[in-house]
Design an enzyme around this catalytic site. Structure first.
Site, mmCIF file in Angstrom:
data_model
loop_
_atom_site.group_PDB
_atom_site.id
_atom_site.type_symbol
_atom_site.label_atom_id
_atom_site.label_comp_id
_atom_site.label_asym_id
_atom_site.label_seq_id
_atom_site.Cartn_x
_atom_site.Cartn_y
_atom_site.Cartn_z
ATOM 1 N N SER A 40 0.869 -1.177 0.000
ATOM 2 C CA SER A 40 0.000 0.000 0.000
ATOM 3 C C SER A 40 0.902 1.222 0.000
ATOM 4 C CB SER A 40 -0.845 -0.009 1.284
ATOM 5 O OG SER A 40 -1.439 1.249 1.507
ATOM 6 N N TYR B 188 -2.256 -0.571 10.425
ATOM 7 C CA TYR B 188 -2.337 -1.004 9.020
ATOM 8 C C TYR B 188 -1.017 -0.691 8.311
ATOM 9 C CZ TYR B 188 -3.928 -1.261 4.149
ATOM 10 O OH TYR B 188 -4.052 -1.577 2.818
HETATM 11 P P1 NDP Z 1 -11.167 -6.191 -0.637
HETATM 12 O O1 NDP Z 1 -11.694 -6.096 0.751
HETATM 13 O O2 NDP Z 1 -12.100 -5.947 -1.760
HETATM 14 O O3 NDP Z 1 -10.438 -7.582 -0.855
HETATM 15 C C1 NDP Z 1 -9.706 -8.209 0.162
HETATM 16 C C2 NDP Z 1 -9.602 -9.679 -0.142
HETATM 17 O O4 NDP Z 1 -8.846 -10.309 0.905
HETATM 18 C C3 NDP Z 1 -10.958 -10.360 -0.202
HETATM 19 O O5 NDP Z 1 -10.995 -11.200 -1.326
HETATM 20 C C4 NDP Z 1 -10.999 -11.193 1.066
HETATM 21 O O6 NDP Z 1 -11.715 -12.400 0.816
HETATM 22 C C5 NDP Z 1 -9.525 -11.486 1.266
HETATM 23 N N1 NDP Z 1 -9.210 -11.894 2.634
HETATM 24 C C6 NDP Z 1 -9.379 -11.215 3.790
HETATM 25 N N2 NDP Z 1 -9.005 -11.972 4.830
HETATM 26 C C7 NDP Z 1 -8.571 -13.155 4.311
HETATM 27 C C8 NDP Z 1 -8.066 -14.352 4.877
HETATM 28 N N3 NDP Z 1 -7.900 -14.508 6.190
HETATM 29 N N4 NDP Z 1 -7.724 -15.360 4.044
HETATM 30 C C9 NDP Z 1 -7.890 -15.241 2.710
HETATM 31 N N5 NDP Z 1 -8.372 -14.136 2.124
HETATM 32 C C10 NDP Z 1 -8.704 -13.107 2.918
HETATM 33 O O7 NDP Z 1 -9.963 -5.150 -0.685
HETATM 34 P P2 NDP Z 1 -8.830 -4.823 -1.781
HETATM 35 O O8 NDP Z 1 -9.076 -5.512 -3.034
HETATM 36 O O9 NDP Z 1 -8.680 -3.359 -1.788
HETATM 37 O O10 NDP Z 1 -7.542 -5.417 -1.034
HETATM 38 C C11 NDP Z 1 -6.561 -6.195 -1.674
HETATM 39 C C12 NDP Z 1 -5.187 -5.782 -1.158
HETATM 40 O O11 NDP Z 1 -4.911 -4.456 -1.583
HETATM 41 C C13 NDP Z 1 -5.064 -5.775 0.371
HETATM 42 O O12 NDP Z 1 -3.830 -6.326 0.740
HETATM 43 C C14 NDP Z 1 -5.101 -4.289 0.702
HETATM 44 O O13 NDP Z 1 -4.438 -4.006 1.906
HETATM 45 C C15 NDP Z 1 -4.392 -3.720 -0.508
HETATM 46 N N6 NDP Z 1 -4.624 -2.289 -0.741
HETATM 47 C C16 NDP Z 1 -5.873 -1.808 -1.036
HETATM 48 C C17 NDP Z 1 -6.073 -0.459 -1.204
HETATM 49 C C18 NDP Z 1 -7.432 0.128 -1.437
HETATM 50 O O14 NDP Z 1 -7.600 1.367 -1.321
HETATM 51 N N7 NDP Z 1 -8.437 -0.669 -1.784
HETATM 52 C C19 NDP Z 1 -4.950 0.501 -1.141
HETATM 53 C C20 NDP Z 1 -3.697 -0.123 -0.836
HETATM 54 C C21 NDP Z 1 -3.552 -1.453 -0.665
HETATM 55 P P3 NDP Z 1 -12.605 -13.215 1.861
HETATM 56 O O15 NDP Z 1 -13.216 -12.223 2.801
HETATM 57 O O16 NDP Z 1 -13.601 -13.900 0.977
HETATM 58 O O17 NDP Z 1 -11.659 -14.174 2.519
#
Ligand code: NDP
Length: 243
Positions: free
Chosen positions: A142, A155
């Site tokens: 991030s 975070y």
């Molecule tokens: P979302 O919340 O849309 O996606 C997050 C994903 O992580 C979901 O598919 C969720 O699936 C999965 N997840 C959460 N916990 C677990 C777990 N214990 N095991 C397996 N899967 C898990 O958010 P983003 O797409 O934005 O996030 C993706 C990445 O991008 C993250 O690492 C986030 O920190 C990073 N990021 C996002 C930003 C933003 O502004 N959106 C900015 C900077 C970085 P499920 O709940 O089905 O398990």
């Protein structure tokens, strides 16, 4: 012909946001995709769409906080496709709050998913990549991996850790044909902010997220890093919305 053709890529956290868009994009460029997350019904729906469009995809329930589940998904990818070209350690959570709110369970969840989840991907994937003689880790951090802001202290700490881990991994695997890429998005459209429980932070994020990038923009950067010739190691990509 796309250089993603026939490459096998495991994507964690593919049930929404960046992971989902990455799965769509890589599949459309003829990679074999193995997608994991806890919400299997979301993965199944995504997989049917990808298959209808002619893509190759395998679904596996995955909780990245459990090392053996990461090992399982890698085994599945190997048995189905014969090799693992890249693991996208994308799963993450972001329940932001000020430290003084003492949301300790949320701090622990961020540490478990954002740091331990990435380490589990490496622990499960590295022996396989060393054995096959090639591979790539794409770790999603991030802009919080470069700067701290109020409510994002824990975070950011997890994302600084992902940045340190990725750089250390790159250094320690030198000469082994294993690439390590850090992808650092700015604010992006996804479900990430839905886990915030601190009222004032929810209100602040509503405003902040107005400038969010589409998740497909981040997916393109992940595809870029993977589709490079294998002697090119894209170390870091930082992507912010243009303001
Ligand atoms: P979302 O919340 O849309 O996606 C997050 C994903 O992580 C979901 O598919 C969720 O699936 C999965 N997840 C959460 N916990 C677990 C777990 N214990 N095991 C397996 N899967 C898990 O958010 P983003 O797409 O934005 O996030 C993706 C990445 O991008 C993250 O690492 C986030 O920190 C990073 N990021 C996002 C930003 C933003 O502004 N959106 C900015 C900077 C970085 P499920 O709940 O089905 O398990």
């Amino acid at each position: 012909m796309s250089s993603l053709k026939g490459r096998t890529v495991i994507i964690t956290g593919a049930s929404s946001g960046i992971g989902e868009e990455t799965a769509r994009l890589l599949a459309s460029r003829s990679a074999n995709i193995v997608i994991g997350a806890r919400r299997v019904e979301r993965l199944e729906a995504l997989a049917s769409k990808i298959q209808q469009d002619g893509g190759s995809v395998t679904v596996q329930r995955l909780d990245v906080t459990a090392l053996e589940e990461m090992q399982e998904i890698i085994k599945l990818a190997q048995s189905r496709y014969g090799q693992v070209d890249a693991i996208v350690n994308n799963a993450g959570v972001m329940p932001l709050s000020p430290l003084e709110a003492l949301k300790i369970e949320e701090w622990n969840r961020m540490i478990d998913v954002n740091i331990r989840g990435v380490l589990h991907g490496i622990a499960a994937g590295l022996p396989v990549m060393k054995e096959q003689g090639f591979g790539q880790f794409v770790n999603v951090a991030s802009i919080g991996a470069y700067e701290v802001s109020p409510t994002a202290t824990v975070y950011s700490a997890t994302k600084y850790a992902v940045r340190a881990i990725t750089d250390g991994l790159r250094q320690e695997t030198a000469g082994q044909n294993i690439r390590a890429t850090l992808i650092s998005p700015g604010v992006t459209e996804s479900e990430l902010a839905d886990s915030i429980t601190h009222k004032e932070t929810i209100d602040f994020m509503k405003e902040y997220r107005r400038i969010a990038l589409p998740a497909a923009a981040i997916a393109r950067s992940i595809a870029y890093a993977i589709e490079q010739p294998t002697d090119v190691d894209v170390n870091e990509v930082v992507i912010r919305p243009l303001v």
